[in-house]
Design an enzyme around this catalytic site. Structure first.
Site, PDB file in Angstrom:
ATOM      1  N   TYR A   1      17.567  38.383 -18.035  1.00 30.78           N
ATOM      2  CA  TYR A   1      17.621  37.606 -16.787  1.00 30.78           C
ATOM      3  C   TYR A   1      17.544  38.580 -15.625  1.00 30.78           C
ATOM      4  O   TYR A   1      18.272  39.582 -15.590  1.00 30.78           O
ATOM      5  CB  TYR A   1      18.939  36.826 -16.739  1.00 30.78           C
ATOM      6  N   ASP A  25      16.561  46.903 -14.671  1.00 27.87           N
ATOM      7  CA  ASP A  25      17.438  46.005 -13.941  1.00 27.87           C
ATOM      8  C   ASP A  25      18.871  46.353 -14.339  1.00 27.87           C
ATOM      9  O   ASP A  25      19.354  45.951 -15.399  1.00 27.87           O
ATOM     10  CB  ASP A  25      17.098  44.552 -14.276  1.00 27.87           C
ATOM     11  N   LYS A  72      26.103  43.497  -8.085  1.00 26.27           N
ATOM     12  CA  LYS A  72      27.463  43.371  -8.617  1.00 26.27           C
ATOM     13  C   LYS A  72      28.380  44.517  -8.150  1.00 26.27           C
ATOM     14  O   LYS A  72      28.836  44.497  -7.023  1.00 26.27           O
ATOM     15  CB  LYS A  72      27.420  43.231 -10.144  1.00 26.27           C
TER      16      LYS A  72
HETATM   17  N1  PLP Z   1      19.749  40.907 -12.885  1.00 24.61           N
HETATM   18  C1  PLP Z   1      20.721  40.901 -13.813  1.00 24.61           C
HETATM   19  C2  PLP Z   1      20.642  41.850 -14.959  1.00 24.61           C
HETATM   20  C3  PLP Z   1      21.790  40.016 -13.695  1.00 24.61           C
HETATM   21  O1  PLP Z   1      22.739  40.010 -14.615  1.00 24.61           O
HETATM   22  C4  PLP Z   1      21.827  39.135 -12.600  1.00 24.61           C
HETATM   23  C5  PLP Z   1      22.911  38.177 -12.439  1.00 24.61           C
HETATM   24  O2  PLP Z   1      23.745  37.985 -13.273  1.00 24.61           O
HETATM   25  C6  PLP Z   1      20.788  39.191 -11.661  1.00 24.61           C
HETATM   26  C7  PLP Z   1      19.768  40.089 -11.828  1.00 24.61           C
HETATM   27  C8  PLP Z   1      20.798  38.284 -10.468  1.00 24.61           C
HETATM   28  O3  PLP Z   1      21.789  38.681  -9.595  1.00 24.61           O
HETATM   29  P1  PLP Z   1      22.358  37.646  -8.503  1.00 24.61           P
HETATM   30  O4  PLP Z   1      23.127  36.623  -9.278  1.00 24.61           O
HETATM   31  O5  PLP Z   1      23.214  38.505  -7.622  1.00 24.61           O
HETATM   32  O6  PLP Z   1      21.190  37.073  -7.787  1.00 24.61           O
END
Ligand code: PLP
Length: 452
Positions: free
Chosen positions: A163, A258, A286
């Site tokens: 994700y 990511d 985060k």
């Molecule tokens: N990338 C990863 C690996 C994530 O775990 C998340 C959210 O959990 C995101 C992107 C998206 O982040 P946000 O919820 O701050 O938009």
């Protein structure tokens, strides 16, 4: 496609037996549902994957949250990762109150942005230059645009079950809430956009090579969670990340890690430091914002200088680099950095104690599970056989949602809050002490017996 509100998802066993003590939460959720889809600001919070009504939180301190009905829980949601120091750590609270006294948004540069950017550059091996944004989604969206602008190509390879936020082109066979809710690619994502995304199974290097060969000179980037956390916790297979590095180099594509979840979490320098593989671009979120809305994307200077105003790739934000978020992020990183060895050793120790204890508790209850962990992130998968490895989304999806929901309800009832979906990670913080872990394992011994 399952898009049920409130009940639906993986199970209907629900939290019925816990319901009588959650009267105020239930009332609050009924009220919220009238004005917000599912009564929540983000789908997983609705308990759609486990059934029942979500707990509404009044406050959090250390490793615990208290709900509107006054019940206290050991918290492993931890806001889905940002709170690596627990709720309301003193240093972060002090930094926030100082920043509050100076004003909270200007639309002009402030020193906090540079200080946090410098701390990130010092910490994360591949990041030489970065741009602050407001969410992980925005970081991923912007990094993909940059990769396309830099390479002049349009296709992106991503892994099934990873994700990267709810960006149109990345919401294709995505994990996390999208997987739990059975929304592999959401209505509203145009086929033309989804068609630019090529999906491959996680941990399958051969599939990545084939994808590159199928689209010669068309792939801008390979995006990957270097430690997958959105199909539950799935570590990278040995040689997978370095194989991605070599493959991207061979095809002139950008390797995008990511690290929104793994950054500052699995190590101070993130997964790239832990596994010794250097991406071209990295998304952070985060922990970098210490629990306030903040994220960043960054990487090799020659790539990052393509971002406006240094270069032609446009990306902007009214609240980007927000002073409060910078203050919380910087205070969090300073805490982590100043006691780096001690903090990460503590997190590793607590994570290991918890994972080992959960395995023992499940075994003594006769409940087959697989507990997978990297540092302070872990997932309990309800596998058919104890210890059966989960290596990709197919093996994660083959685990039992019903047994997970029964376990979730059992833990909630006994005062332990784990994420309400089987494809999420538990997050351990430096505030999780031996008492909290002991309480968790005592609850788990009973809850596993209800999830056989
Ligand atoms: N990338 C990863 C690996 C994530 O775990 C998340 C959210 O959990 C995101 C992107 C998206 O982040 P946000 O919820 O701050 O938009």
């Amino acid at each position: 496609m399952s898009k049920s509100k409130g009940s639906g998802g993986d199970a209907s066993t629900a939290t019925a037996s816990a319901a009588p003590t959650l009267a105020k939460s239930i009332e609050a959720h009924e009220r919220a549902k009238r004005v917000m889809p599912g009564g929540v600001s983000s789908p997983v919070r609705s308990f759609a994957a486990v059934g029942g009504s979500p707990v509404t939180v009044r406050e959090g301190r250390g490793c615990r949250v208290t709900d509107l009905d006054g019940r206290s829980y050991v918290d492993y949601v931890m806001s889905y990762g940002p709170l690596i120091l627990g709720h309301q750590p003193e240093a972060v609270a002090a930094s926030l109150s100082k920043a509050l006294g100076r004003g909270w948004t200007f639309g002009m540069p402030t020193p906090g942005e540079t200080a946090l950017a410098e701390a990130v550059v010092d910490a994360v091996p591949s990041v030489q230059v970065l741009r602050m944004v407001n969410s992980g989604t925005e970081a991923a969206m912007s990094a993909i645009r940059l990769a396309r602008g830099y390479t002049g190509r349009s296709k992106v390879i991503k892994c099934v079950g990873c994700y990267h936020g709810h960006v149109d082109g990345l919401l294709v066979e995505a994990g996390s809430g999208a997987a739990s809710l059975g929304v592999p690619s959401s209505p509203g994502v145009p086929a033309s956009v989804a068609g630019e995304t090529v999906t491959v199974p996680y941990n399958d290097l051969e599939a990545v090579k084939q994808a590159f060969e199928a689209y010669p000179d068309q792939v801008a980037a390979m995006a990957v969670e270097p430690v997958a956390g959105n199909m539950g916790l799935v570590p990278p297979a040995e040689g997978y990340l370095s194989g991605l590095r070599e493959t991207c180099d061979r095809h002139g594509a950008v390797l995008l890690f990511d690290e929104v979840m793994s950054g500052f979490r699995v190590a101070y320098g993130g997964a790239q430091d832990l596994y010794g593989v250097t991406p071209d671009l990295t998304c952070l979120g985060k922990v970098v914002g210490g629990g306030l809305p903040c994220a960043a994307y960054g990487g090799r200077e020659d790539v990052m200088r393509h971002v406006a105003p240094d270069g032609p790739v446009y990306q902007a934000g009214t609240l980007s680099g927000n002073p409060l978020a910078m203050a919380a992020g910087l205070a969090t990183l300073e805490q982590l950095r100043d006691a780096e060895l001690a903090h990460y050793a503590d997190l590793e120790g607590a994570g290991e104690q918890l994972a080992d204890g959960l395995r023992e508790a499940a075994a003594s209850a006769g409940c087959p599970v697989t507990v997978q962990r990297v540092g302070s992130m872990l997932t309990v998968f309800f596998t058919e056989e104890a210890g059966a490895k989960v290596t990709d989304f197919a093996s994660a999806a083959a685990t039992s949602g019903e047994r997970f929901a029964a376990f979730f309800a059992g833990m909630l009832q006994r005062g332990v809050m784990i994420p309400p979906a089987r494809f999420e990670c538990w997050f351990v913080s430096t505030a999780h002490d031996a008492d909290a872990i002991g309480e968790t394992l005592a609850a788990a011994r009973e809850a596993f017996a209800e999830a056989v």
